[in-house]
Design a protein around this motif. Sequence first.
Motif, PDB file in Angstrom:
ATOM      1  N   ALA A 368       8.935   3.309   1.211  1.00 31.05           N
ATOM      2  CA  ALA A 368       8.531   4.321   1.139  1.00 31.05           C
ATOM      3  C   ALA A 368       6.533   4.316   1.196  1.00 31.05           C
ATOM      4  CB  ALA A 368       8.142   4.162  -0.622  1.00 31.05           C
ATOM      5  N   ALA A 369       7.028   2.826   2.161  1.00 35.87           N
ATOM      6  CA  ALA A 369       5.435   1.958   2.138  1.00 35.87           C
ATOM      7  C   ALA A 369       5.235   3.496   3.464  1.00 35.87           C
ATOM      8  CB  ALA A 369       5.400   1.029   2.342  1.00 35.87           C
ATOM      9  N   THR A 370       2.916   3.723   3.412  1.00 36.84           N
ATOM     10  CA  THR A 370       2.793   4.284   4.788  1.00 36.84           C
ATOM     11  C   THR A 370       2.078   3.710   5.324  1.00 36.84           C
ATOM     12  OG1 THR A 370       0.998   5.264   3.444  1.00 36.84           O
ATOM     13  CG2 THR A 370       2.911   6.503   3.118  1.00 36.84           C
ATOM     14  N   GLY A 371       1.750   4.150   6.709  1.00 33.53           N
ATOM     15  CA  GLY A 371       1.156   3.156   8.140  1.00 33.53           C
ATOM     16  C   GLY A 371       2.202   1.197   8.141  1.00 33.53           C
ATOM     17  N   ASN A 372       1.321   0.464   8.436  1.00 33.43           N
ATOM     18  CA  ASN A 372       1.765  -0.335   8.378  1.00 33.43           C
ATOM     19  C   ASN A 372       2.280  -1.641   7.056  1.00 33.43           C
ATOM     20  OD1 ASN A 372      -1.075  -1.267   8.415  1.00 33.43           O
ATOM     21  ND2 ASN A 372      -0.467  -2.881   8.735  1.00 33.43           N
ATOM     22  N   GLY A 373       2.188  -0.717   6.262  1.00 29.84           N
ATOM     23  CA  GLY A 373       2.288  -1.221   4.439  1.00 29.84           C
ATOM     24  C   GLY A 373       2.878  -1.900   4.422  1.00 29.84           C
ATOM     25  N   ALA A 374       4.519  -1.707   5.180  1.00 28.64           N
ATOM     26  CA  ALA A 374       5.440  -2.467   4.683  1.00 28.64           C
ATOM     27  C   ALA A 374       5.812  -3.590   5.374  1.00 28.64           C
ATOM     28  CB  ALA A 374       6.888  -1.681   5.857  1.00 28.64           C
ATOM     29  N   THR A 375       4.973  -3.811   6.028  1.00 28.67           N
ATOM     30  CA  THR A 375       4.941  -5.470   7.167  1.00 28.67           C
ATOM     31  C   THR A 375       3.735  -5.855   6.507  1.00 28.67           C
ATOM     32  OG1 THR A 375       3.830  -4.251   8.887  1.00 28.67           O
ATOM     33  CG2 THR A 375       6.223  -5.204   8.778  1.00 28.67           C
ATOM     34  N   ARG A 376       2.644  -5.358   6.191  1.00 30.68           N
ATOM     35  CA  ARG A 376       1.148  -5.933   5.576  1.00 30.68           C
ATOM     36  C   ARG A 376       1.501  -6.424   4.405  1.00 30.68           C
ATOM     37  NH1 ARG A 376      -2.065  -8.753   4.787  1.00 30.68           N
ATOM     38  NH2 ARG A 376      -4.335  -9.212   5.204  1.00 30.68           N
ATOM     39  N   ILE A 377       1.849  -5.001   3.060  1.00 31.28           N
ATOM     40  CA  ILE A 377       1.927  -5.290   2.313  1.00 31.28           C
ATOM     41  C   ILE A 377       3.479  -6.119   1.895  1.00 31.28           C
ATOM     42  CG2 ILE A 377       1.767  -4.449  -0.793  1.00 31.28           C
ATOM     43  CD1 ILE A 377      -0.531  -2.278   1.306  1.00 31.28           C
ATOM     44  N   ILE A 378       4.320  -5.363   1.713  1.00 27.22           N
ATOM     45  CA  ILE A 378       6.013  -5.732   1.324  1.00 27.22           C
ATOM     46  C   ILE A 378       6.481  -7.039   1.401  1.00 27.22           C
ATOM     47  CG2 ILE A 378       8.074  -4.511   0.886  1.00 27.22           C
ATOM     48  CD1 ILE A 378       5.528  -3.528  -0.001  1.00 27.22           C
ATOM     49  N   LEU A 379       6.198  -6.902   2.905  1.00 21.43           N
ATOM     50  CA  LEU A 379       6.781  -8.150   3.897  1.00 21.43           C
ATOM     51  C   LEU A 379       6.320  -9.736   2.960  1.00 21.43           C
ATOM     52  CD1 LEU A 379       8.796  -9.431   5.756  1.00 21.43           C
ATOM     53  CD2 LEU A 379       6.988  -9.411   7.388  1.00 21.43           C
ATOM     54  N   PRO A 380       4.595  -9.444   2.992  1.00 17.11           N
ATOM     55  CA  PRO A 380       4.025 -11.269   2.075  1.00 17.11           C
ATOM     56  C   PRO A 380       5.191 -11.388   0.841  1.00 17.11           C
ATOM     57  CG  PRO A 380       2.385  -9.691   3.622  1.00 17.11           C
ATOM     58  CD  PRO A 380       3.512  -8.965   3.387  1.00 17.11           C
ATOM     59  N   ALA A 381       5.307 -10.452  -0.015  1.00 15.49           N
ATOM     60  CA  ALA A 381       5.681  -9.995  -1.396  1.00 15.49           C
ATOM     61  C   ALA A 381       6.537 -10.191  -1.437  1.00 15.49           C
ATOM     62  CB  ALA A 381       5.381  -9.138  -2.365  1.00 15.49           C
ATOM     63  N   ALA A 382       7.847  -9.866  -0.641  1.00 15.22           N
ATOM     64  CA  ALA A 382       9.061 -10.063   0.119  1.00 15.22           C
ATOM     65  C   ALA A 382       9.007 -11.901   0.064  1.00 15.22           C
ATOM     66  CB  ALA A 382       9.392  -9.609   0.625  1.00 15.22           C
ATOM     67  N   TRP A 383       8.405 -12.183   0.628  1.00 14.47           N
ATOM     68  CA  TRP A 383       8.526 -13.707   0.874  1.00 14.47           C
ATOM     69  C   TRP A 383       7.823 -14.636   1.075  1.00 14.47           C
ATOM     70  CZ3 TRP A 383       9.146 -12.728   7.265  1.00 14.47           C
ATOM     71  CH2 TRP A 383      10.465 -12.262   7.597  1.00 14.47           C
ATOM     72  N   ILE A 384       7.562 -14.533  -0.214  1.00 11.69           N
ATOM     73  CA  ILE A 384       6.949 -15.523  -2.295  1.00 11.69           C
ATOM     74  C   ILE A 384       7.760 -15.433  -2.224  1.00 11.69           C
ATOM     75  CG2 ILE A 384       5.150 -13.878  -3.050  1.00 11.69           C
ATOM     76  CD1 ILE A 384       4.512 -17.595  -2.308  1.00 11.69           C
ATOM     77  N   TRP A 385       8.901 -14.092  -2.650  1.00 14.45           N
ATOM     78  CA  TRP A 385       9.981 -14.307  -3.902  1.00 14.45           C
ATOM     79  C   TRP A 385      10.725 -15.650  -3.957  1.00 14.45           C
ATOM     80  CZ3 TRP A 385       9.401 -13.286  -8.456  1.00 14.45           C
ATOM     81  CH2 TRP A 385      10.713 -12.504  -9.575  1.00 14.45           C
ATOM     82  N   PRO A 386      11.245 -15.489  -2.626  1.00 15.45           N
ATOM     83  CA  PRO A 386      12.397 -16.603  -2.767  1.00 15.45           C
ATOM     84  C   PRO A 386      12.174 -18.340  -2.334  1.00 15.45           C
ATOM     85  CG  PRO A 386      12.717 -15.478  -1.020  1.00 15.45           C
ATOM     86  CD  PRO A 386      11.555 -15.187  -1.272  1.00 15.45           C
ATOM     87  N   VAL A 387      10.553 -18.669  -2.680  1.00 12.17           N
ATOM     88  CA  VAL A 387      10.306 -19.777  -2.823  1.00 12.17           C
ATOM     89  C   VAL A 387      10.606 -20.740  -3.266  1.00 12.17           C
ATOM     90  CG1 VAL A 387       8.576 -19.342  -4.316  1.00 12.17           C
ATOM     91  CG2 VAL A 387       7.682 -21.304  -2.038  1.00 12.17           C
ATOM     92  N   LEU A 388      11.349 -20.635  -4.491  1.00 14.91           N
ATOM     93  CA  LEU A 388      12.274 -22.038  -5.245  1.00 14.91           C
ATOM     94  C   LEU A 388      13.065 -22.044  -5.342  1.00 14.91           C
ATOM     95  CD1 LEU A 388      11.252 -21.183  -8.839  1.00 14.91           C
ATOM     96  CD2 LEU A 388       9.309 -22.358  -6.782  1.00 14.91           C
ATOM     97  N   LEU A 389      14.556 -20.624  -4.003  1.00 14.30           N
ATOM     98  CA  LEU A 389      14.844 -20.656  -3.353  1.00 14.30           C
ATOM     99  C   LEU A 389      15.484 -21.463  -2.030  1.00 14.30           C
ATOM    100  CD1 LEU A 389      17.225 -17.443  -4.616  1.00 14.30           C
ATOM    101  CD2 LEU A 389      17.349 -19.763  -6.207  1.00 14.30           C
ATOM    102  N   TRP A 390      14.004 -21.118  -1.104  1.00 13.82           N
ATOM    103  CA  TRP A 390      14.587 -22.072  -0.417  1.00 13.82           C
ATOM    104  C   TRP A 390      14.339 -23.652   0.042  1.00 13.82           C
ATOM    105  CZ3 TRP A 390      10.357 -17.842   1.711  1.00 13.82           C
ATOM    106  CH2 TRP A 390      10.935 -16.887   2.374  1.00 13.82           C
TER     107      TRP A 390
END
Length: 539
Positions: A368-390
């Motif tokens: 649902a993100a517009t422009g480059n929101g998927a990589t600029r906002i959502i991707l950093p959020a997605a790749w901080i979420w599994p830090v404890l599992l990594w």
Amino acid sequence: MMPATATRPTPATALRPILGVALADVRDRVRQPAYAVILLAAVALGWLAVPAAGSHWVILQIGDHRGAYNSAYVGLATALAGSLWLALGGFYVVRGVPARDEASGVGRLLAATPLRTTAYFAGKFLSNVLVLASMLVVLAATALTMQLVRGEDRAVDLGALLLPFAVIALPLMVATAAAALLTDTLPGLRGGLGNVVWFFVWMVLAVGGQGPGAPLGGIGVYGAVRSMHAQVREQAPDARGEFSLGFTYTETPLHTFTWSGFTPDAGYLLSRAAVAGLALVVALLPALWFARFDPARGRIAAASHRTPVATVAPATWAAPIPARPLTAARTGGWPFFRLYAAELRILLQGTRWWWWAMAALLTLTAFAATGNGATRIILPAAWIWPVLLWSRLGTQAPEGGVDALLGAIPRPARRALAEWAAGVTLTAVTGLGPGAVLIREGDTDGLASWTAAVLFVPALALALGTVSRSHRLFQATYLPLWYAAANGMTFLDYMGATRAPGQPATVPPTLLALLAGLLLAGVLTRGAGGRFGWSRRWR
């Protein structure tokens, strides 16, 4: 015959158990790989804090001016850069004291001694302070070296050089030592979640603690800043601009002014002493509820006594991992894929349903993100979420006490490769939404960066976990790296979040993939009998 009389313990006798606990702990910690890694990073920051005279990079400035490289300015710049890093990285080095005592069996021995709980925490607090202070000593030597190397002013004033370490850096280390001990005893923060929480607390302190209205003087830098402002106005009346602390790129090299240092007044010194005193109170506070490894005292101690160490997951949002064999003989397929399936199951065991719900929500939001929101906002959020599992990668065997057993299994390199492949799967799944958007938009440059990051992050986690045998080193490394990438530092943007759509990332994906391959090769070499890392020699 005179009757025997009880003698009161002297102060020296009372301090002996505290010093014994502290010194034994210090000797153990300075031999750990994480200590050397964090210290080397602090020294590197101290080096970067005093760049070459014509450099466009600066860490400490007032408007378009920086101080000439005399003892006062070099000491302040090095102390600030190094101590702010040690307040973060050093926190991870000194954490985990009660858990380590419990796992090693030392805790049960202490429970049988007359050592008071307050004395135990006083000794552990002192050991934390000594470990961090030993790093400050190396940083001070780095500052002296940098002054001589840069050569703008080789007249050494040890008092001016060391003053920032004594009144700014040391109280910050004392506060960090107390915070580490407190989080080690709080049920919700004892695991990896406490490390993540501290990272964001540290960011607030590092930024908000610079202002004049910060409680107890914040990090203590404002007294020096006020003095620098006054001397800049005297030497360059037309100078404009505010104080800035942090790596900054300037279009032209900065002008210089001579800063002779600052003289702390009584109020300033009192605020620094108050920080240290409050830290001592915080460090001793857990004595009110900590049961000192005695299963007969308190529910927390009883629960930890009943729970085997091997079943405790680093991620506090995960349920305890039950003890299971590391093989998957009942699973069909080739041997490697059976091993991969087992490693993936172990990596994800105990993860709560709401964790997966949040990961799914991030994936759906990317579409649902517009422009480059998927990589600029959502991707950093997605790749901080599994830090404890990594951070489990490379650490579950030593932290669970089964590394000796696994060392007897043939082809350990294959198991390491399967563990990395499990981490790759986790990374790809959590970043699936932004990755799918890149495919939909035909953004090949973005997809190349995404793919390289999918390979790199688990390789970094596995390598650091294998070296340190602890989940904390990866967390201490990845969180600042993620923060830098998410906040626009393009030269550290490993995920391609800051690039313009359709444009290549500053960090070439081929370079990142090569680095991932080198890290993985080091782990596989060690698994095949090599000497990757220090863990075999230091433990």
